[in-house]
Design a protein around this motif. Structure first.
Motif, short mmCIF file in Angstrom:
data_model
loop_
_atom_site.label_atom_id
_atom_site.label_comp_id
_atom_site.label_asym_id
_atom_site.label_seq_id
_atom_site.Cartn_x
_atom_site.Cartn_y
_atom_site.Cartn_z
N ASP A 1 -1.51 10.53 -5.59
CA ASP A 1 -2.78 10.08 -5.03
C ASP A 1 -2.96 8.56 -5.16
O ASP A 1 -3.89 8.09 -5.81
CB ASP A 1 -3.93 10.83 -5.71
N PRO A 2 -2.06 7.79 -4.54
CA PRO A 2 -2.13 6.34 -4.69
C PRO A 2 -3.30 5.72 -3.94
O PRO A 2 -3.81 6.28 -2.98
CB PRO A 2 -0.80 5.88 -4.09
N LEU B 1 0.88 -1.16 0.00
CA LEU B 1 0.00 0.00 0.00
C LEU B 1 0.92 1.21 0.00
O LEU B 1 1.61 1.47 0.98
CB LEU B 1 -0.89 0.01 1.24
N PRO B 2 0.96 1.97 -1.11
CA PRO B 2 1.89 3.10 -1.18
C PRO B 2 1.52 4.19 -0.18
O PRO B 2 0.35 4.39 0.14
CB PRO B 2 1.72 3.61 -2.62
N LEU B 3 2.53 4.89 0.30
CA LEU B 3 2.29 6.05 1.15
C LEU B 3 1.56 7.11 0.33
O LEU B 3 1.82 7.28 -0.87
CB LEU B 3 3.61 6.63 1.66
N HIS B 4 0.66 7.83 0.98
CA HIS B 4 -0.10 8.85 0.26
C HIS B 4 0.77 10.06 -0.03
O HIS B 4 1.57 10.49 0.78
CB HIS B 4 -1.31 9.31 1.07
N ASP B 5 0.61 10.59 -1.22
CA ASP B 5 1.15 11.89 -1.57
C ASP B 5 0.19 12.53 -2.56
O ASP B 5 -0.41 11.84 -3.38
CB ASP B 5 2.59 11.80 -2.11
N ALA B 6 0.01 13.83 -2.45
CA ALA B 6 -1.00 14.52 -3.24
C ALA B 6 -0.72 14.48 -4.74
O ALA B 6 -1.65 14.50 -5.55
CB ALA B 6 -1.13 15.96 -2.77
N ASP C 1 -10.51 -9.36 -6.53
CA ASP C 1 -9.99 -10.72 -6.74
C ASP C 1 -8.47 -10.70 -6.80
O ASP C 1 -7.81 -11.62 -6.34
CB ASP C 1 -10.56 -11.32 -8.01
N ALA C 2 -7.93 -9.65 -7.39
CA ALA C 2 -6.49 -9.38 -7.35
C ALA C 2 -6.31 -8.07 -6.60
O ALA C 2 -7.15 -7.17 -6.70
CB ALA C 2 -5.92 -9.27 -8.76
N ILE C 3 -5.25 -7.96 -5.83
CA ILE C 3 -4.98 -6.72 -5.11
C ILE C 3 -3.95 -5.95 -5.90
O ILE C 3 -2.85 -6.45 -6.16
CB ILE C 3 -4.46 -7.01 -3.68
N THR C 4 -4.34 -4.77 -6.35
CA THR C 4 -3.46 -3.96 -7.17
C THR C 4 -3.44 -2.53 -6.63
O THR C 4 -4.36 -2.11 -5.94
CB THR C 4 -3.94 -3.93 -8.64
N SER C 5 -2.39 -1.83 -6.96
CA SER C 5 -2.32 -0.41 -6.58
C SER C 5 -2.42 0.42 -7.84
O SER C 5 -2.15 -0.04 -8.95
CB SER C 5 -1.02 -0.11 -5.83
N GLY C 6 -2.85 1.63 -7.66
CA GLY C 6 -2.98 2.55 -8.79
C GLY C 6 -2.82 3.98 -8.30
O GLY C 6 -2.49 4.23 -7.14
N GLN C 7 -3.07 4.88 -9.21
CA GLN C 7 -2.97 6.30 -8.90
C GLN C 7 -4.21 7.01 -9.42
O GLN C 7 -4.77 6.65 -10.45
CB GLN C 7 -1.73 6.91 -9.54
#
Length: 82
Positions: A48-49, A40-45, A55-61
């Motif tokens: 905006d992650p 889980l990426p750290l938040h930055d403005a 079903d799959a855990i993915t990160s985005g912006q």
């Protein structure tokens, strides 16, 4: 509790385990990330992650950026006329 007779799948159980791990990690260390979990990426403005828990855990912006920009533009215009 998440057995097949109730319609739960392996993906459901894996997601449940991951979500539990994020919460336990956060409660014990104030950081949700841990071994074997997608980060889980750290938040930055600027970026905006977010983490998509499916079903799959993915990160985005910039989740829903276009929609949120429209809301902001509309609110700005309303406030400018008051």
């Amino acid at each position: 509790n998440l057995d097949e007779s109730r319609g739960y799948t392996d993906a459901d159980r894996e997601l449940s385990e991951a979500m539990s791990s994020y919460w336990v990690n956060y409660a014990t260390t104030a950081a949700p990330n841990g071994d074997g979990l997608p980060v889980l990426p750290l938040h930055d403005a600027q970026h905006d992650p977010y983490l998509d828990l499916g079903d799959a855990i993915t990160s985005g912006q910039h989740l829903l950026k276009d929609q949120l920009d429209l809301v902001q533009k509309t609110m700005d215009a309303r406030l400018a006329t008051e």
